[in-house]
Write a protein that holds these residues in place. Structure first.
Motif, PDB file in Angstrom:
ATOM      1  N   TYR A  53       0.928  -1.040  -0.057  1.00 19.76           N
ATOM      2  CA  TYR A  53      -0.117  -0.090   0.136  1.00 19.76           C
ATOM      3  C   TYR A  53       0.959   1.166   0.072  1.00 19.76           C
ATOM      4  O   TYR A  53       2.095   1.228   0.314  1.00 19.76           O
ATOM      5  CB  TYR A  53      -0.839   0.030   1.263  1.00 19.76           C
ATOM      6  CG  TYR A  53      -1.930  -1.009   1.150  1.00 19.76           C
ATOM      7  CD1 TYR A  53      -2.233  -2.100   0.344  1.00 19.76           C
ATOM      8  CD2 TYR A  53      -2.963  -0.957   2.229  1.00 19.76           C
ATOM      9  CE1 TYR A  53      -2.910  -2.795   0.419  1.00 19.76           C
ATOM     10  CE2 TYR A  53      -3.908  -1.900   2.521  1.00 19.76           C
ATOM     11  CZ  TYR A  53      -3.789  -3.063   1.337  1.00 19.76           C
ATOM     12  OH  TYR A  53      -4.688  -3.997   1.486  1.00 19.76           O
ATOM     13  N   LEU A  56      -1.453   7.668   2.239  1.00 16.95           N
ATOM     14  CA  LEU A  56      -2.754   8.357   1.635  1.00 16.95           C
ATOM     15  C   LEU A  56      -2.167   9.875   1.013  1.00 16.95           C
ATOM     16  O   LEU A  56      -2.851  10.428   0.153  1.00 16.95           O
ATOM     17  CB  LEU A  56      -3.487   8.565   2.719  1.00 16.95           C
ATOM     18  CG  LEU A  56      -5.011   9.521   2.439  1.00 16.95           C
ATOM     19  CD1 LEU A  56      -5.719   8.939   1.225  1.00 16.95           C
ATOM     20  CD2 LEU A  56      -5.788   9.726   3.674  1.00 16.95           C
ATOM     21  N   THR A  69     -14.413   8.144  -3.477  1.00 17.14           N
ATOM     22  CA  THR A  69     -13.130   7.835  -3.104  1.00 17.14           C
ATOM     23  C   THR A  69     -12.843   8.090  -1.452  1.00 17.14           C
ATOM     24  O   THR A  69     -12.500   7.232  -0.701  1.00 17.14           O
ATOM     25  CB  THR A  69     -11.763   8.215  -3.863  1.00 17.14           C
ATOM     26  OG1 THR A  69     -11.811   8.132  -5.068  1.00 17.14           O
ATOM     27  CG2 THR A  69     -10.516   7.973  -3.283  1.00 17.14           C
ATOM     28  N   ILE A  73     -12.813   5.392   1.723  1.00 18.51           N
ATOM     29  CA  ILE A  73     -11.449   5.254   2.537  1.00 18.51           C
ATOM     30  C   ILE A  73     -12.112   5.472   3.974  1.00 18.51           C
ATOM     31  O   ILE A  73     -11.756   4.842   5.198  1.00 18.51           O
ATOM     32  CB  ILE A  73     -10.603   6.271   2.073  1.00 18.51           C
ATOM     33  CG1 ILE A  73      -9.824   5.857   0.764  1.00 18.51           C
ATOM     34  CG2 ILE A  73      -9.499   6.279   3.404  1.00 18.51           C
ATOM     35  CD1 ILE A  73      -8.919   6.898   0.386  1.00 18.51           C
ATOM     36  N   GLU A  76     -14.022   2.672   5.416  1.00 22.09           N
ATOM     37  CA  GLU A  76     -12.769   1.430   5.998  1.00 22.09           C
ATOM     38  C   GLU A  76     -12.155   2.020   7.170  1.00 22.09           C
ATOM     39  O   GLU A  76     -11.907   1.249   8.152  1.00 22.09           O
ATOM     40  CB  GLU A  76     -11.734   1.183   4.873  1.00 22.09           C
ATOM     41  CG  GLU A  76     -12.247   0.498   3.627  1.00 22.09           C
ATOM     42  CD  GLU A  76     -11.722  -0.724   3.360  1.00 22.09           C
ATOM     43  OE1 GLU A  76     -10.358  -0.866   3.557  1.00 22.09           O
ATOM     44  OE2 GLU A  76     -11.931  -1.345   2.377  1.00 22.09           O
ATOM     45  N   VAL A 101      -2.910   2.927   1.535  1.00 24.54           N
ATOM     46  CA  VAL A 101      -4.088   2.549   0.830  1.00 24.54           C
ATOM     47  C   VAL A 101      -3.683   1.719  -0.252  1.00 24.54           C
ATOM     48  O   VAL A 101      -2.539   2.013  -0.750  1.00 24.54           O
ATOM     49  CB  VAL A 101      -5.212   3.753   0.561  1.00 24.54           C
ATOM     50  CG1 VAL A 101      -5.634   4.358   1.467  1.00 24.54           C
ATOM     51  CG2 VAL A 101      -4.340   4.781  -0.388  1.00 24.54           C
ATOM     52  N   HIS A 102      -4.528   0.798  -0.726  1.00 26.47           N
ATOM     53  CA  HIS A 102      -4.285  -0.032  -2.007  1.00 26.47           C
ATOM     54  C   HIS A 102      -4.267   1.168  -3.145  1.00 26.47           C
ATOM     55  O   HIS A 102      -5.322   2.094  -3.239  1.00 26.47           O
ATOM     56  CB  HIS A 102      -5.189  -1.050  -2.282  1.00 26.47           C
ATOM     57  CG  HIS A 102      -4.768  -2.026  -3.420  1.00 26.47           C
ATOM     58  ND1 HIS A 102      -5.054  -1.454  -4.957  1.00 26.47           N
ATOM     59  CD2 HIS A 102      -4.022  -3.200  -3.380  1.00 26.47           C
ATOM     60  CE1 HIS A 102      -4.597  -2.404  -5.547  1.00 26.47           C
ATOM     61  NE2 HIS A 102      -3.987  -3.424  -4.747  1.00 26.47           N
ATOM     62  N   TYR A 106      -8.279   0.967  -2.942  1.00 30.75           N
ATOM     63  CA  TYR A 106      -8.279   1.841  -1.965  1.00 30.75           C
ATOM     64  C   TYR A 106      -8.723   1.163  -0.614  1.00 30.75           C
ATOM     65  O   TYR A 106      -9.374   1.648   0.284  1.00 30.75           O
ATOM     66  CB  TYR A 106      -9.541   2.836  -2.040  1.00 30.75           C
ATOM     67  CG  TYR A 106      -8.929   3.919  -3.260  1.00 30.75           C
ATOM     68  CD1 TYR A 106      -7.972   4.574  -2.990  1.00 30.75           C
ATOM     69  CD2 TYR A 106      -9.648   3.808  -4.515  1.00 30.75           C
ATOM     70  CE1 TYR A 106      -7.490   5.689  -4.045  1.00 30.75           C
ATOM     71  CE2 TYR A 106      -9.285   4.858  -5.479  1.00 30.75           C
ATOM     72  CZ  TYR A 106      -8.147   5.701  -5.188  1.00 30.75           C
ATOM     73  OH  TYR A 106      -7.695   6.548  -6.319  1.00 30.75           O
ATOM     74  N   LYS A 107      -8.323  -0.241  -0.520  1.00 28.07           N
ATOM     75  CA  LYS A 107      -8.228  -0.963   0.750  1.00 28.07           C
ATOM     76  C   LYS A 107      -7.363   0.033   1.647  1.00 28.07           C
ATOM     77  O   LYS A 107      -6.448   0.563   1.291  1.00 28.07           O
ATOM     78  CB  LYS A 107      -7.836  -2.355   0.593  1.00 28.07           C
ATOM     79  CG  LYS A 107      -8.771  -3.289  -0.119  1.00 28.07           C
ATOM     80  CD  LYS A 107      -9.960  -3.576   0.798  1.00 28.07           C
ATOM     81  CE  LYS A 107     -11.001  -4.141  -0.003  1.00 28.07           C
ATOM     82  NZ  LYS A 107     -12.217  -4.289   0.869  1.00 28.07           N
ATOM     83  N   THR A 108      -7.912  -0.099   2.821  1.00 24.19           N
ATOM     84  CA  THR A 108      -6.896   0.785   3.726  1.00 24.19           C
ATOM     85  C   THR A 108      -6.440   0.132   5.096  1.00 24.19           C
ATOM     86  O   THR A 108      -6.850  -0.842   5.635  1.00 24.19           O
ATOM     87  CB  THR A 108      -7.969   1.999   4.206  1.00 24.19           C
ATOM     88  OG1 THR A 108      -8.592   2.492   3.110  1.00 24.19           O
ATOM     89  CG2 THR A 108      -7.201   3.112   5.117  1.00 24.19           C
ATOM     90  N   GLN A 109      -5.217   0.390   5.479  1.00 25.65           N
ATOM     91  CA  GLN A 109      -4.712   0.239   6.629  1.00 25.65           C
ATOM     92  C   GLN A 109      -4.379   1.463   7.523  1.00 25.65           C
ATOM     93  O   GLN A 109      -3.956   2.568   7.013  1.00 25.65           O
ATOM     94  CB  GLN A 109      -3.195  -0.686   6.507  1.00 25.65           C
ATOM     95  CG  GLN A 109      -3.748  -2.190   6.399  1.00 25.65           C
ATOM     96  CD  GLN A 109      -2.455  -2.974   6.447  1.00 25.65           C
ATOM     97  OE1 GLN A 109      -1.382  -2.786   6.084  1.00 25.65           O
ATOM     98  NE2 GLN A 109      -2.797  -4.351   6.560  1.00 25.65           N
TER      99      GLN A 109
END
Length: 454
Positions: A53, A56, A69, A73, A76, A101-102, A106-109
């Motif tokens: 990732y 941001l 978007t 985000i 998540e 984020v991916h 837009y997968k998030t950590q």
């Protein structure tokens, strides 16, 4: 992840150990896994999962993001916070740099748990700005330590609100390079709503951001699950019609935790009197306010309520406490209060410190040594001082009072009024009482509020 520099401090290494311990306990896709903490050079290296990732900040790259978007985000992040808060973890440093984020999905950590708290709530004392935990552009009012409020999970909602504001508008709600100005803004100023900065932002989404950024924690979202539900409603409407209709916020998911608002009950009249005194002092007067009552009735709690207004006006709040066993030491509580203030000054940046040094030198020269003997910390600021000539008892007393008045005038100014709280005044020594009397009756005494409780 390794500390900066070749010779990391014990504090930096402790943060790594702390982060490792927290990450090892968590199990959520939105939180990176920690695999090991290994010796590395002169310190340690934290081995963390890397899904490829990107931060941001790279996705934003000084531009605002599309509404969909932002919603993806934000949803998540709300889910991650719901998991963390149910695990009694407060992140305390949510900002774009700590969100990865991916690049396409837009997968998030959420990353960087170095200052996270393993508590449902914690206190934050007033400290120098450089020592505050968190990032000044995104820090909550209670996290500044200048509002006398406990920190709980809702501090993360404020920082998330600042982050969403940045994502929707491309700008920060409070843009300043001055640290003190940023702290003041978070405590006292209301930002321009996002939909007034960027017309394309739906008002209801702007309302969610403003609710997250409410000054009082009681006015923010009370749970991450409630925030997530509102964001999902927004996304559903936006995907269907490119519009979001107004709906009541934070009503879908009731909070599972009972939080008693951090405010005084039944003291409205007394609080109004106290704030009225402070307002007059802010406008240039010097006043004495006495509070009486039985032990434990809440005198100190009432006085602590002025922390917020004082911080908003850039003032100083100092406090000392008389002791029955220390009545033979004159001026002890006053010096105790001022000692805290001088220590705060010593931690200021060099340029600010030099300004204070010049002001104090002008006010005290050539008799500064008299105050230095009572406040050794002042000697660290001013440096060696010339000795003062011996005088008779009455002359020495008059010289000390005049010098002390000049000393306090440096701090008690309309731009930064001084509030001095002296507790347990019933044990006051006669010398301190005379000093307070002389201070308040001096014709040129301004912007000073002395509060005594007994």
């Amino acid at each position: 992840k390794i500390p900066r520099g070749d010779h990391p401090s014990p504090k930096d290494l402790a943060k790594l150990r702390h982060e490792n311990a927290i990450l090892r306990e968590l199990n959520h896709a939105g939180v990176p896994k920690s695999y090991d903490l290994l010796p590395y050079r002169n310190g340690s290296a934290l081995i963390i999962e890397d899904k490829g990732y990107v931060a941001l900040t790279e996705v934003m790259s000084e531009r605002r993001l599309p509404i969909l978007t932002v919603l993806n985000i934000a949803i998540e992040l709300a889910e991650i916070l719901d998991y963390l808060h149910r695990s009694n973890i407060i992140h305390k440093d949510i900002k774009p740099q700590n969100i990865v984020v991916h690049p396409q999905l837009y997968k998030t950590q959420l990353i960087d748990f170095g200052i996270a708290a393993r508590l449902a709530r914690e206190s934050q004392n007033s400290t120098r700005i450089e020592s505050l935990e968190g990032t000044l552009t995104h820090i909550s009012p209670e996290q500044t330590g200048r509002t006398h409020r406990m920190i709980d999970a809702r501090t993360d909602f404020y920082s998330l609100g600042v982050t969403l504001y940045e994502m929707l508008t491309g700008t920060l709600p409070f843009a300043s390079t001055d640290a003190l100005q940023l702290v003041h803004s978070h405590i006292a100023r209301t930002p321009v709503p996002p939909h007034e900065v960027v017309r394309e932002v739906p008002p209801v989404l702007s309302g969610i951001v403003m609710k997250l950024m409410a000054k009082n924690a009681e006015d923010r979202y009370q749970s991450a699950a409630g925030l997530q539900a509102d964001l999902v409603t927004c996304r559903t409407q936006w995907e269907a019609t490119r519009q979001i209709k107004n709906f009541p916020l934070d009503c879908e998911v009731p909070s599972t935790e009972l939080r008693i608002p951090q405010k005084l009950y039944g003291r409205e009249k007394e609080l109004a009197t106290l704030l009225g005194n402070f307002e007059r002092v802010r406008n240039g007067s010097a006043e004495l306010l006495l509070i009486s009552g039985y032990s434990g009735i809440g005198k100190s709690a009432l006085v602590q309520e002025v922390h917020g207004p004082i911080a908003r006006e850039g003032g100083y709040f100092i406090s000392g406490k008389f002791d029955q066993l220390s009545r033979s030491v004159p001026y002890a509580p006053v010096m105790q209060a001022l000692r805290t203030l001088i220590r705060q000054l010593l931690a200021e940046p060099t340029a600010v410190l030099e300004q204070w040094k010049q002001s104090l030198h002008s006010a005290l020269y050539p008799n500064a040594q008299i105050i230095v003997e009572l406040l050794p910390e002042l000697g660290l600021l001013l440096g060696p001082q010339p000795s003062v000539p011996e005088l008779g008892p009455a002359e020495s007393q008059n010289r000390f009072i005049a010098l002390f008045q000049s000393f306090l005038r440096v701090f008690a100014q309309p731009s930064h009024p001084l509030v001095m709280f002296l507790d347990d005044l019933q044990w006051a020594d006669p010398a301190t009482l005379r000093l307070i009397q002389h201070l308040l009756m001096a014709p040129d005494c301004r912007s000073l509020l002395v509060i005594g409780s007994y």
